[in-house]
Scaffold this active site. Structure first.
Site, PDB file in Angstrom:
ATOM      1  N   ASP A 232       4.148  -0.962 -19.203  1.00  0.00           N
ATOM      2  CA  ASP A 232       4.287  -1.045 -20.575  1.00  0.00           C
ATOM      3  C   ASP A 232       4.665  -2.517 -20.962  1.00  0.00           C
ATOM      4  O   ASP A 232       5.360  -3.223 -20.478  1.00  0.00           O
ATOM      5  CB  ASP A 232       5.457  -0.175 -20.770  1.00  0.00           C
ATOM      6  CG  ASP A 232       5.943  -0.251 -22.688  1.00  0.00           C
ATOM      7  OD1 ASP A 232       4.903   0.140 -23.235  1.00  0.00           O
ATOM      8  OD2 ASP A 232       6.959  -0.643 -22.984  1.00  0.00           O
ATOM      9  N   GLU A 301       1.235  -2.395   0.548  1.00  0.00           N
ATOM     10  CA  GLU A 301       1.786  -1.873   1.775  1.00  0.00           C
ATOM     11  C   GLU A 301       1.841  -0.473   1.959  1.00  0.00           C
ATOM     12  O   GLU A 301       2.026   0.043   3.014  1.00  0.00           O
ATOM     13  CB  GLU A 301       3.292  -2.189   1.495  1.00  0.00           C
ATOM     14  CG  GLU A 301       3.966  -3.754   1.490  1.00  0.00           C
ATOM     15  CD  GLU A 301       5.337  -3.820   1.169  1.00  0.00           C
ATOM     16  OE1 GLU A 301       5.866  -2.747   1.043  1.00  0.00           O
ATOM     17  OE2 GLU A 301       5.811  -4.926   0.748  1.00  0.00           O
TER      18      GLU A 301
END
Length: 597
Positions: A232, A301
């Site tokens: 956002d 990751e």
């Protein structure tokens, strides 16, 4: 009547190649992603507000539609001053929407259906009920607790003038002064910045503790198994040094108004992209890119091509492309496409420019026509004059000239089919697949958008596009929940749009979307190419493109368009005359067809 060369032995020519196809790779490059606004999607407990179990119960609808992923607007713990975009706890589900266990069930059942989950992240600001802000209120100026937010002394001898002249996007000043206390310094109580509501204080992203906290929040949801994050106000977290005054108008929608005098850095960055921001000192600062490079590494990751999606109302297009460079975000909503008028030449221009800019950084273009912050395109496009449409979050007032509902849905279907025929990713806002228009006649006493209240009704706000969607025409509340309650009132017309009136009904908007997503997947249009059909280059009435072996043609003119003899229509947004042995099918005004020759 306009026609393409209809010789059955001469194929259409498409020599102007704008975008080359690629082999399907990461899922987000060509995905169709469905936005769920949780409080308005489906209510399982009967309180009139949608919830996570309600979403889970409607997964069969979404699976039948054929979408690839869901984006969930905020469901975190919140006082709901801005419908959940004021987050009090980023690791907890608000009781309005259920529990963390409910989220886990939704995630598991969505994944079982091959549907990925993207969650919203609101990093520009928190709720004023967040534990950090409450600590800041109890702490003195200059304390580590206040350093997490944008606290400043006021101007003048007694500090009674706000630190600068910025205005809130929701209307009124962007600064609120704290009550006086015995801990105040010589300048008196400090002020805090809130680009949105007073209940949404902006974080200070130069603070290392803020950076570490949000990386931990990312890992919390990634560990649960989410497939990505929609960010956002992705362009708003970093503010210009010194927080200078600005004479422009702060806006999140349809760009921003330029200040009277704009200072532009003449030096282009090393990547060759133009470095010219028109978004003011509170938006699109270069420092945001360091944040997204760090977040990109966090997502890397984890297995499964997790993605970051930018909500960035940024101009010009060159600036937007910077958010989706290879080591930053993966997608950025194409709001320039959303705001383009219903005009053939303008649509061609924005499609070509968008693909050129995305290709320059190796990213997909991410198409969108509606969301929870703008009037639905079935209403925006319902004006005969294409330039007459609601501006930004102002919405359509009951006293404004009203859109033609029939024209709006006709054009909305045509626009959606054009969008879904473009290469890249596409977003569908809940209810869009039903053809829903805005609810324009909401009584003032029922409105809840803070922008309505902060502007004293000058802006009607976004409630009209957030009304609970209809599932069953004959049920109370159109089947939104078991009690018939709805947190915003629904218009009587929604019964005709209900999902149970459209499933398996030939020609319905739902079946058009379902068929389009089916063909899009089979033909690999999302990873496809784009070349303009030569016969319509420069036409003021028609957008016609070739994506792989599928022609996507939208007729925006007043005269029908005749297709080549032998054209096989795969999907159409509206009725069209069927081809005969000697004559091609004809496509009427405000209609899109996909066909092969």
């Amino acid at each position: 009547m306009t026609r393409i060369d209809s010789s059955p032995t001469k194929p259409l020519s498409a020599s102007t190649v704008v975008h080359a196809s690629h082999e399907p790779s990461e899922w987000w490059r060509d995905a169709v992603i469905y936005q769920v606004y949780p409080r308005s999607f489906a209510d399982a407990d009967g309180d009139g507000i949608g919830d996570l179990p309600g979403i889970t119960s409607r997964l069969p609808h979404l699976a039948a539609l054929g979408i690839d992923a869901l984006w969930l607007s905020p469901f975190y713990r919140s006082p709901q001053k801005d419908a959940g975009y004021d987050v009090a706890d980023y690791r907890a589900v608000d009781p309005l929407f259920g529990t963390l266990d409910d989220f886990d069930v939704l995630l598991e059942q969505a994944h079982e259906r091959g549907i990925r989950i993207i969650v919203d992240l609101v990093p520009n600001h928190t709720s004023d009920q967040h534990v950090w802000f409450q600590e800041a209120l109890r702490s003195p100026a200059g304390s580590p607790a206040r350093a997490r937010y944008m606290f400043r002394d006021g101007k003048g001898a007694d500090g009674s003038t706000p630190p600068n002249n910025w205005q809130s996007i929701f209307g009124g000043p962007a600064w609120t002064r704290l009550p006086a206390s015995e801990d105040d310094g010589p300048a008196g109580p400090q002020w805090y910045l809130h680009l949105f509501d007073t209940s949404q204080p902006d974080l200070d992203w130069s603070n290392d503790e803020v950076k570490a906290e949000f990386e931990d929040v990312l890992r919390f949801w990634l560990d649960k198994g989410v497939d990505g994050f929609r960010i956002d106000v992705a362009h708003g977290m970093v503010k210009a040094d010194g927080l200078p005054d600005w004479s422009g108008k702060t806006s999140m929608v349809e760009g921003t108004e330029k200040p009277a005098e704009q200072v532009v850095d003449p030096g282009a960055p090393e990547d060759g992209l133009v470095d010219t921001s028109v978004n003011g000192p509170m938006f699109d600062q270069d420092g945001v890119h360091d944040i997204y490079r760090a977040w990109h590494q966090v997502l890397a990751e984890y297995d499964g091509d997790r993605c970051l999606v930018a909500e960035a109302w940024v101009e010009p297009m060159e600036r937007l492309a910077r958010y989706v460079r290879a080591d930053e975000m993966h997608q950025a909503f194409n709001f320039a496409f959303l705001t383009t008028e219903w005009d053939a030449s303008r649509l061609r221009d924005i499609v070509a420019e968008s693909l050129e800019m995305s290709d320059s950084v190796g990213a997909p273009t991410t198409w969108v026509l509606s969301n929870h912050d703008v009037s639905r395109h079935a209403s925006r496009l319902g004006y005969e004059d294409a330039s007459q449409r609601p501006a930004g979050t102002a919405g359509i007032k009951p006293t404004d000239p009203q859109p033609d509902e029939a024209l709006g849905i006709k054009r909305a279907r045509a626009a959606s089919l054009l969008m879904l025929g473009l290469p890249g990713s596409a977003y569908v806002y809940q209810g869009e697949e039903l053809g829903l228009p805005d609810h324009i006649m909401i009584p003032d006493e029922a409105r809840q958008d803070p922008s309505f209240f902060r502007t004293n009704g000058e802006e009607i706000g976004r409630d009209g596009c957030r009304v609970p969607i209809p599932w069953e025409a004959a049920a109370p509340g159109y089947g939104f929940g078991p009690t018939g309650k709805t947190w915003l009132p629904q218009p009587p017309s929604y019964g005709t749009y209900a999902a149970d009136q459209q499933r398996d009904v030939e020609g319905s908007t739902f079946e058009m979307y379902r068929r389009a997503l089916e063909v899009r997947g089979e033909a690999e249009l999302g990873s496809g190419s784009l070349a303009w059909v030569d016969e319509y280059q420069g036409s003021s009435d028609v957008v016609a493109l070739l994506n792989r072996d599928v022609v996507v043609l939208t007729n925006l003119g007043t005269e029908a368009v005749t297709l080549p003899v032998g054209a096989d229509v795969l999907v159409a947004s509206g009725e069209h005359a069927v081809a005969t042995e000697d004559s091609g099918a004809t496509v009427p005004r405000d209609t899109t067809v996909w066909f092969r020759v």
